[in-house]
Write an enzyme that holds these catalytic residues in place. Structure first.
Site, PDB file in Angstrom:
ATOM      1  N   CYS A 345       0.841  -1.196   0.000  1.00  0.00           N
ATOM      2  CA  CYS A 345       0.000   0.000   0.000  1.00  0.00           C
ATOM      3  C   CYS A 345       0.881   1.252   0.000  1.00  0.00           C
ATOM      4  O   CYS A 345       1.392   1.656   1.054  1.00  0.00           O
ATOM      5  CB  CYS A 345      -0.933   0.024   1.211  1.00  0.00           C
ATOM      6  SG  CYS A 345      -1.982   1.489   1.267  1.00  0.00           S
ATOM      7  N   CYS A 348      -0.328   4.127   2.412  1.00  0.00           N
ATOM      8  CA  CYS A 348      -0.119   3.938   3.849  1.00  0.00           C
ATOM      9  C   CYS A 348       1.358   4.014   4.225  1.00  0.00           C
ATOM     10  O   CYS A 348       1.740   4.694   5.173  1.00  0.00           O
ATOM     11  CB  CYS A 348      -0.670   2.578   4.278  1.00  0.00           C
ATOM     12  SG  CYS A 348      -2.422   2.346   3.962  1.00  0.00           S
ATOM     13  N   ASP A 349       2.174   3.283   3.477  1.00  0.00           N
ATOM     14  CA  ASP A 349       3.555   3.082   3.889  1.00  0.00           C
ATOM     15  C   ASP A 349       4.551   4.006   3.204  1.00  0.00           C
ATOM     16  O   ASP A 349       5.707   4.082   3.627  1.00  0.00           O
ATOM     17  CB  ASP A 349       3.957   1.622   3.628  1.00  0.00           C
ATOM     18  CG  ASP A 349       3.075   0.649   4.398  1.00  0.00           C
ATOM     19  OD1 ASP A 349       2.592   1.034   5.479  1.00  0.00           O
ATOM     20  OD2 ASP A 349       2.854  -0.470   3.924  1.00  0.00           O
TER      21      ASP A 349
END
Length: 524
Positions: A345, A348-349
């Site tokens: 992701c 997100c990361d």
């Protein structure tokens, strides 16, 4: 920090606070501390009769602040400036600490209050992560209602040294009493199941007591939700069993092609799906994985859906809508370094790799979009595509090629993710034309190579394609009487939210047609 509109909205929300709360900041001389001081001061000023602020906190992680009820010592801490996706987490923590009841089932609150033991949770998150708020809010909920639970939400960007020391490569990343506890999205039920011994056995006993369904849907994504709405509107007993509601949409940042909805975010879309389903009184069972499907012994009889916890649900018809998940590259090192540099992701990361070198594997729309997003955050992006050209839309490819810190390699076969045993440090790939092997030194790699259907539990039960998809006809019939399927798990082409929803509706109508044409045997 807070504009006038936001302050006015907060003033309205704070009217729901019935018990005085206190914000206790533990600060240092950093810029982050100055921002937290400003935020805490402004919040207290909105409702000074209900919220007070102190700046003499002794919490060891600085800068941070605690939210607690006056006279209590609630374990809710933000080692962060909770704006962006986490602003809702801040608001809910304030309301819960101030006595406003949370929107959870009463039995969940009772389970939280009854947990015996001391639990200190550290949740590392990023303010751009759309998966993190669910985890942060679940931890805060438990910390408000159980005095032996402490929850700290930590912005990885604010505490980069700690992130590096703990070798955190993906968010949300949760530690319990200093030890790794879990990664990725978790709901409060999942967390309770891990720390409350005996919970699975109690839940299985409760599920075994449920009356049979006329339609039972396995999967809570768009296909499953649409099937539930269409079935329930027929006035028949309908249930959904799923690991989580929302399916892949929970991991989707932006949705801009669901007709009539100009734009939304995946978690918001998933919440709307669930609200629509609940409106029709559908029995929703989440946090449960299906282990086996047993077909009915005779037409019109009851099929059995066996869960991992041993519970068995009965239904006269079943709709399979289990969706798909990210496909793995299946090379050495991928599993070993998952969440330790191997990520799926970028939204997100991505912030965890600020200023570092990363790679993206996959040249379709998902891969190219990921590379474009990451290029604005990281030092450099190398995109690897197995085929001889990128498969993404031309407008995306043009955008990608215009970015100065992006390198593209086609005909590139990933061979291995390398690492030092603790975290990944690069990957090897082969030029499929010339045969030469190359090594890239990297801090992270984002895998974006498509989806694999969630059908492992169905092998040997019904007919699957060579790709593992459920084979269906035009009316969503599978090879088993009374069993239907819809969405990304099937052979229907074009894996899109709107197509999955349409297929789910079709499956429900087919299931209803089956029910009215196939009376239940007297013995059933």
């Amino acid at each position: 920090m807070l504009d006038s509109n936001t302050q006015a909205q907060l003033a309205t929300y704070f009217e729901r606070i019935s018990q005085p709360i206190e914000l206790i900041a533990s600060l240092d001389d950093s810029a982050g501390a100055a921002d937290i001081r400003e935020l805490v001061t402004e919040i207290a000023a909105i409702a000074p009769d209900k919220i007070s602020a102190r700046f003499d906190g002794t919490f060891e992680r600085r800068p941070s602040f605690q939210i607690t009820r006056v006279g209590h010592n609630m374990g809710v801490h933000f080692a962060a400036l909770p704006m962006g996706h986490e602003f809702t987490s801040l608001l809910l923590a304030l309301l819960w600490a101030g006595g406003h009841p949370p929107k959870v089932e009463p039995e969940v609150l009772e389970q939280i209050k009854a947990i015996d033991g001391d639990f200190a949770f550290d949740t590392f998150m990023s303010l751009t992560c759309h998966n993190c708020p669910d985890v942060v809010q679940a931890m805060n909920l438990m910390a408000v209602f159980n005095p032996r639970i402490r929850a700290v939400a930590i912005d990885g960007g604010l505490f980069q040294k700690e992130v590096e020391d703990r070798q955190i490569m993906a968010v949300p990343s949760v530690f319990l009493n200093g030890q790794p506890f879990g990664n990725g999205r978790m709901e409060v039920g999942e967390i309770l199941a891990k720390i409350d011994t005996g919970a699975a056995k109690r839940e299985a006993a409760k599920l075994n007591e449920k009356a049979p369904y006329e339609v039972l849907i396995i999967g809570g994504g768009p296909a499953g939700a649409a099937a539930a709405v269409y079935a329930a509107r027929k006035g028949i007993r309908t249930g959904i069993v799923a690991e989580r509601f929302g399916g892949q949409t929970m991991d989707t940042l932006g949705i801009e092609n669901f007709i009539s909805v100009l734009e939304t975010e995946g978690p918001k879309f998933a919440a709307a799906l669930e609200a629509h389903v609940r409106h029709y009184g559908v029995d929703i069972i989440t946090l449960q994985r299906v282990a086996k499907l047993e077909a009915a012994a005779q037409p019109g009889g009851y099929a059995s859906v066996v869960l991992d916890n041993g519970a068995v649900l009965k239904a006269r018809s079943v709709i399979l809508a289990t969706g798909a998940r990210w496909r793995n590259i299946n090379v050495p090192g991928e599993q070993e370094y998952k969440t330790k540099g191997v990520a799926y992701c970028p939204h997100c990361d991505g912030p965890l790799f600020k200023g570092k070198d990363v790679a993206v594997i996959g040249g379709g729309n998902s891969g190219v979009e990921a590379a474009i997003d990451l290029a604005g955050v990281v030092k450099s992006v190398t995109l690897l595509e197995f085929a001889d050209q990128l498969r993404a839309d031309a407008v995306l490819v043009d955008k990608l090629k215009s970015m100065p810190n992006v390198t593209i390699h086609t005909n590139a076969q990933t061979l291995e993710v390398t690492g030092d045993g603790q975290k990944m440090n690069g990957l090897r790939y082969k030029d499929r034309v010339g045969g030469a092997e190359h090594k890239l030194d990297l801090a992270g790699v984002f895998v974006q190579i498509g989806l694999v259907p969630n059908t492992e539990f169905l092998k040997g039960t019904l007919e699957l394609s060579k790709f593992g998809e459920i084979i269906i006809d035009a009316k969503c019939h599978t090879s088993l009487a009374g069993v239907f399927a819809a969405g990304d798990v099937t052979t229907v082409p074009y894996k899109q939210i709107i197509i999955a929803a349409g297929e789910g509706s079709k499956a429900a109508l087919s299931a209803f047609d089956y029910l009215i044409r196939t009376p239940a045997p007297a013995a059933a």
